[in-house]
Design a protein around this motif. Structure first.
Motif, short mmCIF file in Angstrom:
data_model
loop_
_atom_site.label_atom_id
_atom_site.label_comp_id
_atom_site.label_asym_id
_atom_site.label_seq_id
_atom_site.Cartn_x
_atom_site.Cartn_y
_atom_site.Cartn_z
N THR A 57 -10.47 2.17 48.60
CA THR A 57 -9.58 2.04 47.45
C THR A 57 -10.30 1.30 46.33
OG1 THR A 57 -7.65 1.97 48.92
CG2 THR A 57 -7.35 1.15 46.68
N ALA A 268 -4.58 -5.04 55.60
CA ALA A 268 -5.96 -4.81 55.17
C ALA A 268 -6.71 -6.13 55.07
CB ALA A 268 -5.99 -4.07 53.83
N THR A 280 -2.89 -8.30 51.54
CA THR A 280 -2.93 -6.93 51.04
C THR A 280 -2.58 -6.01 52.19
OG1 THR A 280 -4.60 -7.41 49.35
CG2 THR A 280 -4.40 -5.14 50.06
N ALA A 282 -1.67 -2.09 53.50
CA ALA A 282 -1.68 -0.64 53.28
C ALA A 282 -0.34 -0.09 53.74
CB ALA A 282 -2.82 0.00 54.04
N LEU A 313 -1.53 0.33 48.37
CA LEU A 313 -1.83 -1.01 48.85
C LEU A 313 -1.05 -2.01 48.01
CD1 LEU A 313 -4.34 0.66 49.96
CD2 LEU A 313 -5.51 -1.53 50.01
N ALA A 332 -3.90 4.37 46.86
CA ALA A 332 -4.87 4.56 47.94
C ALA A 332 -5.35 6.00 47.96
CB ALA A 332 -4.23 4.21 49.27
#
Length: 332
Positions: A57, A268, A280, A282, A313, A332
């Motif tokens: 990403t 993530a 963070t 996903a 995200l 993403a």
């Protein structure tokens, strides 16, 4: 060669155009595009890939976070190279000096340039001179080696912040003993690059907060409820939402988002920067996302009968003694 009659070419062209229009996929999603917000010190770093979002990403595109100096990494790399060159130069000078002394002493002794050059006594004195010179050379060699070992190692570029592909050491979220059935997938921890900040664990309560915020933010945005959005987002993200809602209103449109359902989610990255926590996540979710005419309510973009599947995200931020709030969204 087959020749088309006059007027046939135009008919064929229209037929081909119609076929392309019928077979090409139509845009059925009115959701926002791009990425915005802040991920703290990692705003301009790409998040770690996950099973939910396996492709790399891109970093956040729109942010109020100040970018780090562009030449910082190059300066650090240059300093490391200069230090290595200086160390190599010291080693080369030492070897050259020792080699010159050794060659000069031995040649001088053998040619009779020492204390004695003729007869047996001269030979003995020459051998003694060789021994003395050898001892002196050994002493100088040891001295140069001690100085080289005491010299500080050069700074190497690409330290913890610049490394890629390595994993957080000991990054293990606290597993839930018996999680209640939810529409979310497994909130697993993914490998993440070592970057600024220390990693933290994400527990089951945090996961529930992330899923709840996904639903509530989508609903508040669809209802154009500024007060609810302000409670659940950082001031920066709120400013981007307000800008988008204002643009929709100016264009006579309204973005309607309904039926949001989380399909899968994965951590993530999760870390802290001093007293502030970041995570963070996903997220793959589905929703019916359409653009409506503000006055008539007619659909102008999107398909109201078909939910769309999207992966984004979402980064959440938690101040001391505070709750998680949305601080960034990335495609993403």
């Amino acid at each position: 060669m087959i020749r088309l009659k006059k007027g046939t070419f135009g008919a064929v062209s229209l037929g081909l155009a119609a076929a392309v229009m019928l077979t090409a996929p139509m845009e059925a999603d009115a959701r926002r595009k791009g990425s915005f917000g802040s991920r703290g010190a990692r705003t301009y770093d790409a998040p770690a890939a996950t099973n939910v979002a396996p492709r790399q990403t891109a970093p956040v595109q729109r942010s109020m976070t100040e970018k780090p100096p562009a030449g910082a990494a190059a300066t650090q790399a240059g300093a490391g190279a200069a230090g290595a060159a200086a160390t190599a130069k010291r080693g080369g000078m030492a070897k050259g000096l020792l080699g010159g002394l050794l060659a000069g002493g031995l040649i001088g002794a053998l040619l009779g340039g020492g204390l004695g050059a003729l007869g047996g006594a001269g030979a003995v004195m020459a051998l003694l001179q060789i021994v003395l010179i050898g001892g002196l050379l050994f002493f100088l060699f040891r001295m140069f080696r001690r100085r080289s070992a005491a010299a500080p190692a050069p700074a190497m570029a690409g330290g913890p912040h610049g490394a890629t592909g390595s994993a957080f050491s000991g990054f293990q979220p606290q597993p839930a003993a018996a999680p209640a059935p939810t529409p979310m997938g497994g909130f697993a921890a993914a490998s993440a690059p070592q970057q600024l900040g220390e990693d933290i664990a994400i527990n089951d309560a945090d996961r529930r907060d992330f899923e709840r915020l996904l639903m509530e933010v989508q609903d508040a945005f669809s209802s154009e409820d500024f007060a609810r959005l302000r409670e659940r987002t950082t001031p920066e993200v709120m400013s981007y939402f307000a800008e988008e809602l204002s643009q929709n209103a100016t264009a006579g449109r309204r973005n309607s988002v309904a039926g949001t359902r989380l399909l899968d989610a994965e951590v993530a990255e999760a870390w802290n920067e001093g007293p502030v926590d970041y995570a963070t996540i996903a997220m793959r979710y589905e929703s019916i996302d359409v653009m409506l005419d503000r006055s008539t309510g007619d659909v102008v973009e999107g398909d109201p009968s078909r939910p769309t599947d999207v992966t984004e995200l979402w980064t959440f931020k938690r101040e001391p003694q505070g709750q998680w709030r949305l601080s960034a969204i990335q495609e993403a």
